[in-house]
Design an enzyme around this catalytic site. Structure first.
Site, short mmCIF file in Angstrom:
data_model
loop_
_atom_site.label_atom_id
_atom_site.label_comp_id
_atom_site.label_asym_id
_atom_site.label_seq_id
_atom_site.Cartn_x
_atom_site.Cartn_y
_atom_site.Cartn_z
N LYS A 13 0.85 -1.21 0.00
CA LYS A 13 0.00 0.00 0.00
C LYS A 13 0.88 1.25 0.00
O LYS A 13 0.69 2.16 -0.81
CB LYS A 13 -0.94 0.00 1.23
N ARG A 89 -10.15 -0.13 8.62
CA ARG A 89 -9.68 -1.50 8.81
C ARG A 89 -10.71 -2.35 9.53
O ARG A 89 -10.45 -3.52 9.78
CB ARG A 89 -8.44 -1.46 9.69
N ARG A 128 11.97 -6.04 4.85
CA ARG A 128 11.70 -4.59 4.72
C ARG A 128 12.59 -3.81 5.68
O ARG A 128 12.75 -4.17 6.83
CB ARG A 128 10.24 -4.30 5.05
N ARG A 161 11.14 -2.26 11.13
CA ARG A 161 10.04 -1.81 11.97
C ARG A 161 9.86 -2.78 13.12
O ARG A 161 10.02 -3.99 12.95
CB ARG A 161 8.76 -1.73 11.12
N ARG A 172 -0.62 -9.82 12.79
CA ARG A 172 -1.27 -8.76 11.99
C ARG A 172 -2.11 -9.39 10.86
O ARG A 172 -3.19 -8.91 10.53
CB ARG A 172 -0.21 -7.81 11.41
P1 AP5 Z 1 4.82 -1.66 1.95
O1 AP5 Z 1 4.52 -0.77 0.79
O2 AP5 Z 1 5.60 -1.09 3.09
O3 AP5 Z 1 3.47 -2.38 2.43
P2 AP5 Z 1 2.21 -1.82 3.20
O4 AP5 Z 1 1.00 -2.50 2.59
O5 AP5 Z 1 2.21 -0.32 3.22
O6 AP5 Z 1 2.52 -2.48 4.61
P3 AP5 Z 1 2.44 -1.96 6.08
O7 AP5 Z 1 3.15 -3.01 6.92
O8 AP5 Z 1 2.90 -0.55 6.21
O9 AP5 Z 1 0.91 -2.06 6.32
P4 AP5 Z 1 0.18 -2.29 7.60
O10 AP5 Z 1 -1.17 -2.11 7.06
O11 AP5 Z 1 0.36 -3.52 8.38
O12 AP5 Z 1 0.83 -1.24 8.59
P5 AP5 Z 1 0.41 0.21 9.01
O13 AP5 Z 1 1.62 1.02 9.02
O14 AP5 Z 1 -0.78 0.67 8.23
O15 AP5 Z 1 5.58 -2.95 1.37
C1 AP5 Z 1 6.04 -3.95 2.24
C2 AP5 Z 1 7.43 -4.44 1.81
O16 AP5 Z 1 7.32 -5.15 0.59
C3 AP5 Z 1 8.43 -3.31 1.55
O17 AP5 Z 1 9.71 -3.74 1.93
C4 AP5 Z 1 8.35 -3.08 0.02
O18 AP5 Z 1 9.57 -2.57 -0.50
C5 AP5 Z 1 8.05 -4.48 -0.47
N1 AP5 Z 1 7.17 -4.53 -1.62
C6 AP5 Z 1 6.09 -3.74 -1.85
N2 AP5 Z 1 5.48 -4.10 -2.98
C7 AP5 Z 1 6.19 -5.18 -3.46
C8 AP5 Z 1 6.05 -6.02 -4.60
N3 AP5 Z 1 5.04 -5.83 -5.48
N4 AP5 Z 1 6.94 -7.04 -4.77
C9 AP5 Z 1 7.96 -7.22 -3.86
N5 AP5 Z 1 8.16 -6.45 -2.78
C10 AP5 Z 1 7.27 -5.45 -2.58
O19 AP5 Z 1 -0.14 -0.04 10.50
C11 AP5 Z 1 0.72 -0.38 11.56
C12 AP5 Z 1 -0.09 -0.50 12.84
O20 AP5 Z 1 -0.77 0.75 13.13
C13 AP5 Z 1 -1.20 -1.53 12.84
O21 AP5 Z 1 -0.75 -2.83 13.12
C14 AP5 Z 1 -2.12 -0.96 13.95
O22 AP5 Z 1 -1.62 -1.25 15.23
C15 AP5 Z 1 -2.03 0.53 13.73
N6 AP5 Z 1 -3.08 1.02 12.80
C16 AP5 Z 1 -2.88 1.62 11.59
N7 AP5 Z 1 -4.05 1.91 11.01
C17 AP5 Z 1 -5.02 1.48 11.86
C18 AP5 Z 1 -6.45 1.47 11.80
N8 AP5 Z 1 -7.13 1.96 10.74
N9 AP5 Z 1 -7.14 0.96 12.84
C19 AP5 Z 1 -6.50 0.46 13.92
N10 AP5 Z 1 -5.15 0.42 14.04
C20 AP5 Z 1 -4.42 0.92 13.00
#
Ligand code: AP5
Length: 226
Positions: A13, A89, A128, A161, A172
């Site tokens: 994302k 979410r 990552r 991270r 997760r």
């Molecule tokens: P990346 O682009 O970083 O993936 P992402 O989908 O953004 O992953 P996140 O881990 O950031 O998502 P998340 O939803 O768990 O965490 P968030 O920060 O929102 O890509 C991942 C890796 O793969 C990278 O190394 C990239 O280079 C690589 N990659 C990407 N595309 C690729 C491809 N096509 N092929 C190969 N490699 C690739 O949330 C963190 C925490 O915050 C949650 O656990 C929760 O505690 C809290 N939180 C956030 N939002 C909420 C909410 N709405 N409600 C409640 N709690 C929340």
């Protein structure tokens, strides 16, 4: 345009967000990034959400909805165009967003759904690394930095991270399947979903997302000017 990026942790994302931002002429808002900013600045909200995030659990809906509302409602009361990454979410979060947008006479244009298998996600997140300075995301396999441990963009230090250990990633993913996947039907029943296979290389996924958005804009010219 008001867009949502939906998909499991590690689906890419954050990686496609800059492209979506440019094509949709909107602002990228990641609730994960907003929460991490509060953690870094050790704010009262940061102290409240730390234990949830470190355990790979969702932050309570009420706190998350308040954070998003404060971010997207402008001083003049209007709502800026956005691509939301990591929100909603849960069904209650989606309902709260609909209610907020409805109150301001606007609605979601589309939900981009990134699809990738759990095993691929565990692989991706174990390699990552993220810049501790500017937040740029790298992957030791698919997008390595030019110099090990150093950000290409700002020269900052790269680190993993805290929630990317395999056990926390599996937690997760379990949360995603249980709490977030019901949103696929929620938005699918309103014909808002744009499903994109995100299992290929990042550039391939970006091209597919761009094509899906261009097709959406071609079929709904009003969106290009909204
Ligand atoms: P990346 O682009 O970083 O993936 P992402 O989908 O953004 O992953 P996140 O881990 O950031 O998502 P998340 O939803 O768990 O965490 P968030 O920060 O929102 O890509 C991942 C890796 O793969 C990278 O190394 C990239 O280079 C690589 N990659 C990407 N595309 C690729 C491809 N096509 N092929 C190969 N490699 C690739 O949330 C963190 C925490 O915050 C949650 O656990 C929760 O505690 C809290 N939180 C956030 N939002 C909420 C909410 N709405 N409600 C409640 N709690 C929340």
């Amino acid at each position: 345009m008001k867009l949502i990026l939906l998909g499991p942790p590690g689906a890419g994302k954050g990686t496609v967000a800059a492209n979506v931002e440019a094509l949709g002429r909107c602002h990228h808002i990641s609730t994960g990034d907003l929460f991490r900013q509060h953690l870094r600045n050790d704010t009262p909200l940061g102290r409240e959400v730390r234990s949830y995030m470190e355990a790979g659990e969702l932050v309570p809906d009420e706190l998350t909805v308040r954070l998003v509302e404060a971010r997207i409602v402008q001083e003049d009361g209007s709502i800026e165009d956005f691509v939301l990454d990591g929100f909603p979410r849960t069904i209650p979060q989606a309902e709260a967003l609909d209610e907020l947008l409805g109150r301001h006479g606007t609605e979601i244009a589309a939900v981009i759904l990134l699809q990738v298998s759990d095993e691929e996600i565990v692989n991706r997140l174990s390699s990552r690394v993220v810049c501790t300075g500017c937040g740029e995301v790298y992957n030791l396999n698919s997008k390595p930095p030019q110099v090990a441990g150093v950000c290409d963009s700002c020269g900052g230090r790269l680190d993993r991270r805290a929630d990317d250990s395999e056990a926390t990633v599996r937690q997760r993913l379990e949360g995603y399947h249980r709490q977030t996947e019901p949103l696929i039907d929620y938005y699918g029943s309103r014909d808002l979903l744009l499903p994109v296979d995100s299992s290929g290389a990042p550039a391939k996924t970006q091209a597919k997302v761009a094509q899906a958005l261009m097709e959406l804009i071609a079929s709904r010219p009003d969106l290009a000017h909204s």
